[in-house]
Write a protein that holds these residues in place. Sequence first.
Motif, mmCIF file in Angstrom:
data_model
loop_
_atom_site.group_PDB
_atom_site.id
_atom_site.type_symbol
_atom_site.label_atom_id
_atom_site.label_comp_id
_atom_site.label_asym_id
_atom_site.label_seq_id
_atom_site.Cartn_x
_atom_site.Cartn_y
_atom_site.Cartn_z
ATOM 1 N N ARG A 149 0.842 -1.198 0.000
ATOM 2 C CA ARG A 149 0.000 0.000 0.000
ATOM 3 C C ARG A 149 0.876 1.246 0.000
ATOM 4 N NH1 ARG A 149 -5.184 -0.733 3.335
ATOM 5 N NH2 ARG A 149 -5.550 1.234 2.324
ATOM 6 N N ARG A 150 0.398 2.273 -0.693
ATOM 7 C CA ARG A 150 1.120 3.535 -0.710
ATOM 8 C C ARG A 150 0.711 4.422 0.461
ATOM 9 N NH1 ARG A 150 3.468 3.422 -5.641
ATOM 10 N NH2 ARG A 150 2.341 2.385 -7.303
ATOM 11 N N ALA A 151 -0.410 4.140 1.071
ATOM 12 C CA ALA A 151 -0.893 4.935 2.211
ATOM 13 C C ALA A 151 -2.076 4.225 2.856
ATOM 14 C CB ALA A 151 -1.304 6.342 1.759
ATOM 15 N N PHE A 152 -2.343 4.616 4.085
ATOM 16 C CA PHE A 152 -3.543 4.178 4.796
ATOM 17 C C PHE A 152 -4.351 5.424 5.115
ATOM 18 C CE2 PHE A 152 -0.387 0.954 5.784
ATOM 19 C CZ PHE A 152 -1.098 -0.217 5.609
ATOM 20 N N THR A 153 -5.635 5.430 4.750
ATOM 21 C CA THR A 153 -6.526 6.532 5.076
ATOM 22 C C THR A 153 -7.661 5.970 5.899
ATOM 23 O OG1 THR A 153 -5.923 7.731 3.081
ATOM 24 C CG2 THR A 153 -7.972 8.365 4.145
ATOM 25 N N LEU A 154 -7.844 6.523 7.069
ATOM 26 C CA LEU A 154 -8.883 6.034 7.983
ATOM 27 C C LEU A 154 -9.913 7.130 8.211
ATOM 28 C CD1 LEU A 154 -5.901 4.774 9.282
ATOM 29 C CD2 LEU A 154 -7.741 3.259 9.954
ATOM 30 N N ARG A 155 -11.163 6.775 8.002
ATOM 31 C CA ARG A 155 -12.261 7.744 8.140
ATOM 32 C C ARG A 155 -13.123 7.339 9.333
ATOM 33 N NH1 ARG A 155 -11.271 6.810 2.822
ATOM 34 N NH2 ARG A 155 -11.002 8.653 1.514
ATOM 35 N N ALA A 156 -13.554 8.307 10.087
ATOM 36 C CA ALA A 156 -14.397 8.049 11.262
ATOM 37 C C ALA A 156 -15.820 7.762 10.842
ATOM 38 C CB ALA A 156 -14.373 9.241 12.187
#
Length: 156
Positions: A149-156
């Motif tokens: 993965r190039r990034a992890f994005t976490l949304r609430a």
Amino acid sequence: MGVLHKFCRSPAGAPRAILAASTRRSRMQGCCRGFTLFELLMTIALAAIVLTIGLPSFSGTLARNRQHVEINALFHAIHLARKESIRRHQVMSLCPSADRRTCSGSTDWSSGWILFNNSDRDSPPQVDPGEAVVLAHAVEESVQITANRRAFTLRA
């Protein structure tokens, strides 16, 4: 001479009897005590052999330990991103970074990573002015970390 009984205290405090053959001191008690040159050389030789055999395997253990420390730090950063996303009710992004200020956009996490508040929800995530960097981590140079993965994005 006969056998004499002497009493002393054991570590538990109870008296115990010690049998002594005589009260006079033997000739060797008054002399200096120590090691002979032969005993010293044999001990040093044995220690050298044990260290020669043990050090190569110990360096492998140290390398594996460094790798585990950095991988655990990455897992900790992912969990921190999740926790901060829930706590702040905002989007948090974790991405590899060489300079601790911008995302590199690669799958190589060996130079380090940053965790930041991605308020504009851009994809791929990039640190924009006004977005606070929560965590910046530098990886030890001897450790190589590659992810899918190039990034992890976490949304609430």
